[in-house]
Design a protein around this motif. Structure first.
Motif, PDB file in Angstrom:
ATOM      1  N   VAL A  99     -50.919   8.489   4.467  1.00 30.44           N
ATOM      2  CA  VAL A  99     -49.553   8.966   4.672  1.00 30.44           C
ATOM      3  C   VAL A  99     -48.999   8.904   3.385  1.00 30.44           C
ATOM      4  N   LEU A 100     -48.914   7.799   2.643  1.00 32.27           N
ATOM      5  CA  LEU A 100     -48.214   7.743   1.312  1.00 32.27           C
ATOM      6  C   LEU A 100     -48.751   8.605   0.236  1.00 32.27           C
ATOM      7  N   LYS A 101     -50.124   8.557   0.179  1.00 35.66           N
ATOM      8  CA  LYS A 101     -50.879   9.607  -0.764  1.00 35.66           C
ATOM      9  C   LYS A 101     -50.445  10.742  -0.539  1.00 35.66           C
ATOM     10  N   ALA A 102     -50.430  11.174   1.070  1.00 36.60           N
ATOM     11  CA  ALA A 102     -49.988  12.684   1.113  1.00 36.60           C
ATOM     12  C   ALA A 102     -48.458  13.117   0.695  1.00 36.60           C
ATOM     13  N   ARG A 103     -47.632  11.892   0.781  1.00 41.03           N
ATOM     14  CA  ARG A 103     -46.317  12.129   0.592  1.00 41.03           C
ATOM     15  C   ARG A 103     -45.880  12.126  -1.075  1.00 41.03           C
ATOM     16  N   PHE A 104     -46.935  11.551  -1.881  1.00 42.42           N
ATOM     17  CA  PHE A 104     -46.766  11.498  -3.314  1.00 42.42           C
ATOM     18  C   PHE A 104     -48.136  11.746  -3.996  1.00 42.42           C
ATOM     19  N   PRO A 105     -48.703  12.872  -3.884  1.00 45.02           N
ATOM     20  CA  PRO A 105     -50.054  12.939  -4.228  1.00 45.02           C
ATOM     21  C   PRO A 105     -50.255  12.867  -5.677  1.00 45.02           C
ATOM     22  N   GLU A 106     -49.025  12.845  -6.514  1.00 48.40           N
ATOM     23  CA  GLU A 106     -49.098  12.577  -8.087  1.00 48.40           C
ATOM     24  C   GLU A 106     -49.699  11.104  -8.390  1.00 48.40           C
ATOM     25  N   ALA A 107     -49.462  10.180  -7.289  1.00 46.44           N
ATOM     26  CA  ALA A 107     -50.235   8.790  -7.787  1.00 46.44           C
ATOM     27  C   ALA A 107     -51.605   8.873  -7.487  1.00 46.44           C
ATOM     28  N   SER A 108     -52.354   9.370  -8.523  1.00 46.09           N
ATOM     29  CA  SER A 108     -54.103   9.635  -8.480  1.00 46.09           C
ATOM     30  C   SER A 108     -54.792   8.125  -8.740  1.00 46.09           C
ATOM     31  N   SER A 109     -54.192   7.556  -9.761  1.00 47.45           N
ATOM     32  CA  SER A 109     -54.922   6.577 -10.295  1.00 47.45           C
ATOM     33  C   SER A 109     -54.798   5.142  -9.564  1.00 47.45           C
ATOM     34  N   ARG A 110     -55.574   4.479  -9.794  1.00 47.84           N
ATOM     35  CA  ARG A 110     -55.848   3.297  -8.858  1.00 47.84           C
ATOM     36  C   ARG A 110     -54.465   2.328  -9.084  1.00 47.84           C
ATOM     37  N   THR A 111     -54.037   2.386 -10.194  1.00 47.43           N
ATOM     38  CA  THR A 111     -52.843   1.466 -10.553  1.00 47.43           C
ATOM     39  C   THR A 111     -51.835   2.020  -9.749  1.00 47.43           C
ATOM     40  N   GLU A 304     -43.582  11.201 -20.139  1.00 47.31           N
ATOM     41  CA  GLU A 304     -44.568  11.016 -19.154  1.00 47.31           C
ATOM     42  C   GLU A 304     -44.352  11.677 -17.825  1.00 47.31           C
ATOM     43  N   VAL A 305     -45.062  12.474 -17.370  1.00 45.21           N
ATOM     44  CA  VAL A 305     -44.748  13.060 -15.962  1.00 45.21           C
ATOM     45  C   VAL A 305     -45.139  12.048 -14.925  1.00 45.21           C
ATOM     46  N   ILE A 306     -44.120  11.997 -14.148  1.00 49.07           N
ATOM     47  CA  ILE A 306     -44.292  11.035 -12.962  1.00 49.07           C
ATOM     48  C   ILE A 306     -44.633  11.842 -11.659  1.00 49.07           C
ATOM     49  N   MET A 307     -43.522  12.652 -11.429  1.00 48.27           N
ATOM     50  CA  MET A 307     -43.825  13.884 -10.389  1.00 48.27           C
ATOM     51  C   MET A 307     -43.889  15.245 -11.010  1.00 48.27           C
ATOM     52  N   ALA A 308     -44.889  16.214 -10.570  1.00 54.20           N
ATOM     53  CA  ALA A 308     -44.973  17.359 -11.263  1.00 54.20           C
ATOM     54  C   ALA A 308     -43.881  18.081 -11.253  1.00 54.20           C
ATOM     55  N   LEU A 309     -43.606  18.854 -12.378  1.00 53.89           N
ATOM     56  CA  LEU A 309     -42.453  19.782 -12.573  1.00 53.89           C
ATOM     57  C   LEU A 309     -42.834  21.236 -11.976  1.00 53.89           C
ATOM     58  N   GLU A 310     -41.777  21.974 -11.569  1.00 55.63           N
ATOM     59  CA  GLU A 310     -42.133  23.335 -11.474  1.00 55.63           C
ATOM     60  C   GLU A 310     -42.139  23.968 -12.846  1.00 55.63           C
ATOM     61  N   GLN A 338     -42.287   3.217  -9.202  1.00 55.48           N
ATOM     62  CA  GLN A 338     -41.710   3.014  -8.004  1.00 55.48           C
ATOM     63  C   GLN A 338     -40.253   3.325  -7.310  1.00 55.48           C
ATOM     64  N   ALA A 339     -39.328   3.213  -8.404  1.00 56.25           N
ATOM     65  CA  ALA A 339     -38.067   3.720  -8.372  1.00 56.25           C
ATOM     66  C   ALA A 339     -37.806   5.111  -8.367  1.00 56.25           C
ATOM     67  N   VAL A 340     -38.721   5.811  -8.943  1.00 65.41           N
ATOM     68  CA  VAL A 340     -38.572   7.263  -8.714  1.00 65.41           C
ATOM     69  C   VAL A 340     -39.023   7.774  -7.247  1.00 65.41           C
ATOM     70  N   TRP A 341     -40.021   7.254  -6.798  1.00 65.88           N
ATOM     71  CA  TRP A 341     -40.665   7.437  -5.404  1.00 65.88           C
ATOM     72  C   TRP A 341     -39.481   7.069  -4.400  1.00 65.88           C
ATOM     73  N   ILE A 342     -38.911   5.732  -4.602  1.00 62.89           N
ATOM     74  CA  ILE A 342     -38.019   5.529  -3.535  1.00 62.89           C
ATOM     75  C   ILE A 342     -36.730   6.462  -3.648  1.00 62.89           C
ATOM     76  N   GLU A 343     -36.424   6.974  -4.838  1.00 57.39           N
ATOM     77  CA  GLU A 343     -35.142   7.768  -5.242  1.00 57.39           C
ATOM     78  C   GLU A 343     -35.350   9.144  -4.418  1.00 57.39           C
ATOM     79  N   VAL A 344     -36.661   9.649  -4.634  1.00 54.36           N
ATOM     80  CA  VAL A 344     -36.933  10.815  -4.135  1.00 54.36           C
ATOM     81  C   VAL A 344     -36.881  10.649  -2.482  1.00 54.36           C
ATOM     82  N   LEU A 345     -37.248   9.732  -2.002  1.00 54.82           N
ATOM     83  CA  LEU A 345     -37.332   9.436  -0.337  1.00 54.82           C
ATOM     84  C   LEU A 345     -35.713   9.341  -0.177  1.00 54.82           C
TER      85      LEU A 345
END
Length: 595
Positions: A99-111, A304-310, A338-345
């Motif tokens: 569910v989390l990966k589907a909501r934020f697909p930009e988080a692709s690396s293991r870290t 550095e891109v955290i979430m993809a831009l249009e 993590q702060a960015v993902w929380i802000e998006v939510l």
């Protein structure tokens, strides 16, 4: 005869008036000192309670992150049985991660994925599992499920780690992809990043000052070793000292060179500087995405891109936002991503703040957001029940015997002295007694309310006996004389007349002793009640912990979220103590008699 005229002259003289003035001034000063002492003590108490209550307020609420969750029947109930037991065997941990990966697909690396999974509690999977098991009809549907936020996400949402502060800007932004879009070259036609750049330069100056202090320490070492060289003649020892002087001189020069370089860069102020995790975080929100600046100048830098831009390369001032996180990433548990993902939510309205009822209904947990106090409250109840059942009858019986029946001889004097001395024995000594005798010799279950209650009963007995004797002694002798005169025996006089009339004072002393026992920690630690107990104890022989020990354990945990829970647990403990003392006052006022 007394010469009244002489006395009048003596008391009405200037010297007498001065003495009287000094006496009145001394009295005023004494009253002022007393009022000042009371004021300072009250101020200290208010400050202490205020700090505890303010910290405790953070634990009264919790946050939930609501995310669309697909309950795929093929994964949860592939046989379509609808049996809650079969549903409970599904991999809900993997489901939450999907569910989390589907909501934020930009988080692709293991870290990145590890950081993404950390924004929700590890207990979220169990809450989702219980929800689906309670209502199997949810299988195959898509629901908006509120996932409990983790401790770091909860603290961020409460502002403990600081906040992303929107910063005014007026320029048009030009964005150019670099390295296949992983980096962006950000340029503004006005110095919109000058404020953030100044914070970075201030950090450089601070670091230069720190390097100079380190260089000064190295220089002190150089002088110390040079001084030793003047007093040493052994060639080997001189060679060692010369090597030390050379090494420290080289380190001093290196530190000074780094400090000068930092000062030069800070003085320039216009060059592009690389940002580290010790610098304030500079974040951009534009074109439906987020980026973090990794190099910075007054007019821009690389991000550095955290979430993809249009799509888009130029953005007017109203089409982008500049946010600065003054607390460096190095100084907080929550990362910028993590702060960015929380802000998006939060901007999507998917973050809710609720009353933290689980704190009062759940047991202890190693995860701060899941930790509750109910197990400790129940453990305190069983322990206090054992303490009362032992201390009250034994203490009251001893008091009645010593006051009404015991002969006045050396033996009773010896017993009375030892009872008074036991009231001053450190509480940890009773813990050692319980560990050696009740657990080691009699085999009473360790970490149980039974052994805890026995230890606390022994500690409380002197208080109960002393208070009960004082209450019995306060009953007027005429009551005893009247009962004996009507033919009552000494036992009947004590049980039917003296004891009921002394009961208010006896109960007051007992409750005060119980309140003291409720706040004890040291003796219970010695008998093992400091163990990590998850289950709620169902009896006096099961493993348990108590409120003060729970406070002690949480205060020792490194997670910052436990700080607020420790304060709230202290408030709960203080509330119980206030209630018990208020009950003692009520009983005294309710049953007290005037003789």
């Amino acid at each position: 005869m007394v010469d009244m005229t002489a006395l009048s002259d003596l008391h009405g003289s200037d010297r007498a008036a001065k003495r009287m003035k000094k006496r009145k001034a001394a009295e005023v000063r004494l009253k002022a000192y007393g009022l000042l002492a009371i004021f300072l003590a009250g101020l200290a108490l208010v400050a202490l309670l205020w700090s505890v209550i303010i910290k405790a307020s953070y634990a009264l609420t919790e946050h939930a992150l609501t995310i669309e969750t697909v309950l795929d029947a093929a994964e949860i109930d592939p046989e379509g049985t609808g049996d809650p037991k079969e549903i409970g065997r599904a991999n809900f941990d993997g489901l939450v991660k999907d569910v989390l990966k589907a909501r934020f697909p930009e988080a692709s690396s293991r870290t990145d994925r590890r950081q993404l999974y950390d924004i929700v509690s590890s207990g979220a999977q169990f809450e989702l599992r219980e929800t689906v098991m309670d209502d199997p009809a949810l299988v195959g549907q898509t629901i908006a499920f509120p996932y409990l936020a983790s401790d770091i996400a909860d603290l961020y949402l409460k502002g403990i780690y600081g906040r992303m502060v929107p910063t005014a800007h007026a320029g048009t932004l030009t964005v150019t992809p670099v390295d296949d879009g992983d980096l962006l070259d950000i340029r503004s036609d006005t110095p919109d990043f000058a404020g953030a750049m100044e914070r970075v330069l201030d950090n450089m100056r601070t670091e230069a000052d720190r390097l100079r202090r380190q260089a000064a320490l190295q220089d002190n070492g150089v002088r110390a070793f040079e001084d030793r060289l003047t007093r040493v003649e052994d060639p080997e020892r001189r060679a060692e000292l010369e090597a030390q002087v050379a090494a420290r001189s080289a380190e001093r020069d290196r530190l000074l060179a780094e400090a000068e370089a930092l000062d030069a860069r800070a003085a320039d102020g216009g060059s592009e500087e690389e940002l580290t995790n010790a610098d304030p975080s500079v974040l951009l929100r534009l074109a439906g995405g987020w980026a973090k600046m990794v190099t910075l100048s007054p007019n821009g830098g690389q991000a550095e891109v955290i979430m993809a831009l249009e799509d888009g390369t130029r953005f007017a001032p109203e089409a982008w936002e500049l946010r600065i996180f003054d607390v460096p990433e190095l100084a907080r548990k929550v990362s910028d991503k993590q702060a960015v993902w929380i802000e998006v939510l939060r901007e999507d309205g998917s973050v809710a703040s609720n009353f933290n009822s689980r704190f009062f209904t759940d047991s202890d947990s190693r995860e701060p957001e899941l930790a509750g106090l109910w197990g400790a409250i129940v453990g305190s109840f069983w322990t206090m029940l054992v303490t009362f059942c032992l201390a009250f009858p034994i203490g009251v019986g001893a008091a009645i015997y010593l006051e009404e029946f015991a002969p006045k001889n050396r033996l009773t004097d010896f017993v009375e002295v030892n009872i008074n001395n036991l009231a001053a024995v450190p509480s940890i000594v009773f813990g050692l007694l319980g560990l050696a005798v009740f657990i080691g010799f009699f085999g009473v279950p360790r970490s149980s309310p039974l052994v805890g209650g026995i230890v606390l009963a022994l500690m409380t007995l002197p208080t109960v006996i002393i208070a009960s004797r004082a209450a019995i002694r306060a009953v007027p002798p005429s009551i005893r004389d009247a009962a004996l005169g009507l033919g009552a025996s000494k036992l009947q006089t004590s049980t039917h007349h003296v004891f009921p009339l002394a009961m208010p004072g006896i109960l007051t002393g007992t409750i005060i002793g119980m309140a003291q026992a409720l706040g004890e920690t040291a003796p219970l630690i010695m008998i093992g009640m400091v163990a990590f107990i998850v289950d709620v104890p169902g009896g006096i022989t099961e493993s348990a912990t108590v409120l003060p020990v729970q406070v002690f354990r949480w205060a020792d945990f490194p997670e910052r979220a436990f700080e607020a829970r420790t304060s709230l647990a202290i408030c709960v403990l203080l509330l119980f103590l206030v209630i018990m003392n208020a009950l003692a006052v009520f009983l005294r006022k309710r049953f007290e008699r005037r003789w």
